[in-house]
Design an enzyme around this catalytic site. Structure first.
Site, PDB file in Angstrom:
ATOM      1  CE1 TYR A 141     -30.491  -2.093 -74.923  1.00 35.48           C
ATOM      2  CE2 TYR A 141     -28.580  -1.891 -73.497  1.00 35.48           C
ATOM      3  CZ  TYR A 141     -29.607  -1.304 -74.200  1.00 35.48           C
ATOM      4  OH  TYR A 141     -29.761   0.063 -74.186  1.00 35.48           O
ATOM      5  CG  ASP A 236     -21.857  -5.756 -76.434  1.00 37.75           C
ATOM      6  OD1 ASP A 236     -21.049  -5.207 -75.651  1.00 37.75           O
ATOM      7  OD2 ASP A 236     -23.023  -5.353 -76.612  1.00 37.75           O
ATOM      8  CE  LYS A 265     -23.914  -1.864 -68.453  1.00 42.99           C
ATOM      9  NZ  LYS A 265     -24.342  -2.461 -69.714  1.00 42.99           N
TER      10      LYS A 265
HETATM   11  C1  LIG Z   1     -24.936  -1.861 -71.013  1.00 45.45           C
HETATM   12  C2  LIG Z   1     -24.673  -2.545 -72.302  1.00 45.45           C
HETATM   13  C3  LIG Z   1     -24.578  -1.848 -73.512  1.00 45.45           C
HETATM   14  C4  LIG Z   1     -24.888  -0.381 -73.624  1.00 45.45           C
HETATM   15  O1  LIG Z   1     -24.008   0.396 -72.899  1.00 45.45           O
HETATM   16  P1  LIG Z   1     -24.451   1.906 -72.504  1.00 45.45           P
HETATM   17  O2  LIG Z   1     -23.228   2.462 -71.870  1.00 45.45           O
HETATM   18  O3  LIG Z   1     -25.617   1.756 -71.600  1.00 45.45           O
HETATM   19  O4  LIG Z   1     -24.805   2.584 -73.776  1.00 45.45           O
HETATM   20  C5  LIG Z   1     -24.214  -2.536 -74.642  1.00 45.45           C
HETATM   21  N1  LIG Z   1     -23.966  -3.848 -74.606  1.00 45.45           N
HETATM   22  C6  LIG Z   1     -24.068  -4.571 -73.472  1.00 45.45           C
HETATM   23  C7  LIG Z   1     -23.749  -6.014 -73.483  1.00 45.45           C
HETATM   24  C8  LIG Z   1     -24.448  -3.940 -72.285  1.00 45.45           C
HETATM   25  O5  LIG Z   1     -24.597  -4.662 -71.183  1.00 45.45           O
END
Ligand SMILES: *Cc1c(COP(=O)(O)O)cnc(C)c1O
Length: 433
Positions: A141, A236, A265
């Site tokens: 994601y 990511d 995060k």
């Molecule tokens: C949570 C997440 C996102 C999106 O971050 P948001 O702050 O919710 O927009 C993107 N990439 C990864 C791997 C994530 O876990």
């Protein structure tokens, strides 16, 4: 107030009653929990219960809730003005800190969410390579921007089709989706779309189909293939970064040196803050120096940056990583032994206190194997644990997180409760025979 009553009120004014879909409990059924406050590893619900929290805002709260270091930093910053839309010294300190700690991050720009960080990384990759196609992995994601809201088709290698209404074919036609951990699919993609692939984007450890680890050589292989073909590698690390060590995850894996990296995060200390960074030669292509546009009214705002600096300081001076590792092992071995004892088709995957309880015995290497999980059994586990005062992710396909505030007592209570729940499930199954 009762959660059912709150949820009814919420549904009248918020779509689905929630501000992010997974909170609605569609993955496990029942009425969603509403949180009034949190402290350390505990959350206090609107209907007066105390729960031990293993969601921890999807990993963002690595220190636990309302940690004094964070609340002090935020309180003091808030009295000095929360946003100016003008450069501040604190955001320079924050960028210097990240650049010093994350080897592949030679330059960095602060944004407000992981979604934004990834969107910018993809734009940079397309801008500097002058190519269109992005390759992503099924089950990873990367936020909710159009280009990455894609699902795979039936083949091993598919141009993504949109996984959301409102995302046009135009927005997803340049995204290829292949299975995680499958290097030969990546090679096939590069042989088919040789000079058109701008970037491969990957969660180094996948955390959004449950916890799925990279097979040995997978990440290194991605680096080799992208380098050979003139494409960028984007890690990511919105979940991974600062979760497994006091740096990025990719910097700890030999031979993986991504061009771009996204963080989120944890680095925001619980405020809306994320970052996109990487090699200076690519980052310099962003406006105002370069032709790739990106901006943000609240980007690098003093409140979020104060929380970000505070969490980094605390992680450095009071490292939780060996404790997270110890507690994670204790939970996963406990869960695995108990599953064995009750011969339930369950196994726990854990990496340093990030864990998923998969309701299948099968080894999970990608989304297809993850989906073999028995989600109705997971729902039983979830509600069984919730009854005992433990909050795990309300979906099989998410991770749980131990924080620095969890105690050995919490962890022992977790495994003891898990055992009780398994016993109940087993009895119920036998009773229903
Ligand atoms: C949570 C997440 C996102 C999106 O971050 P948001 O702050 O919710 O927009 C993107 N990439 C990864 C791997 C994530 O876990």
């Amino acid at each position: 107030m009762q959660h059912g009553e709150l949820f009814d009120k919420a549904k009248k004014v918020i779509p689905g009653g929630v501000n992010s879909p997974v909170r609605a409990f569609n993955g496990v059924g029942g009425t969603p929990v509403f949180v009034e406050s949190g402290k350390g590893a505990k959350i206090y619900t609107a209907d007066g219960r105390t729960l031990t929290d293993y969601c921890c805002s999807w990993g963002a709260m690595i220190l636990g809730h309302a940690h004094p270091v964070i609340t002090d930093a935020v309180t003091s910053a808030s009295g000095k003005g929360t946003t100016f839309g003008i450069a501040t010294p604190a955001e320079v300190r924050f960028a210097e800190r990240l650049v010093a700690l994350v080897p592949e991050m030679e330059m960095v720009r602060a944004v407000n969410s992981g979604t934004e960080a990834v969107m910018t990384a993809l734009r940079i990759a397309r801008g500097v390579t002058k190519r269109n196609i992005i390759l992503k992995f099924d089950g990873c994601y990367h936020g909710h921007s159009d280009a990455v809201l894609v699902k795979s088709g039936s083949g091993i290698l598919t141009m993504g089709s949109s996984s959301s209404a409102g995302v046009t074919d135009g927005a997803t036609k340049d995204t290829i989706v292949v299975p995680y951990n499958n290097l030969s699919a990546v090679e096939e993609a590069f042989s088919q779309y040789k000079d058109s692939i701008a970037a491969v984007i990957v969660e180094p450890i996948a955390g959004n189909m449950g916890l799925v680890k990279p097979l040995p050589g997978f990440l290194k292989g991605l680096r080799e293939i992208t380098r050979k073909n003139g494409a960028l590698l984007i890690c990511d690390e919105v979940i991974n970064g600062f979760r497994f060590s006091f740096s990025s995850y990719s910097s700890t894996v030999e031979g993986v040196d991504p061009d771009l990296i996204t963080l989120g995060k944890i680095i925001g200390g619980g405020l809306p803050l994320a970052a996109v960074g990487g090699k200076a030669k690519w980052m310099k292509e962003l406006a105002p120096d370069g032709p790739i546009y990106q901006a943000g009214t609240l980007s690098g705002n003093p409140l979020a940056v104060a929380a970000g600096l505070a969490v980094l300081d605390e992680l450095e001076s009071n490292s939780p990583y060996s404790k997270l590792e110890e507690y994670g092992l204790k939970i996963s071995s406990g869960v695995n032994n108990i599953a064995q004892e009750f011969s339930l088709p369950i196994h726990c995957v854990n990496e340093k206190g990030v864990f998923t309880i998969f309701c299948t015995k099968e080894e999970i290497t990608d989304l297809v194997t993850a989906k073999k999980s028995d989600t109705s059994l997971y729902a039983k586990l979830f509600h069984g644990l919730l009854n005992k005062g433990i909050y795990i992710a309300p979906s099989q396909f998410e991770c749980n997180f131990v924080s620095a505030s969890h105690t050995m007592e919490d962890v022992e209570y977790f495994t003891a409760s898990f055992k009780d729940v398994c016993e109940e499930i087993k009895k119920e199954a036998e009773g229903g025979r």
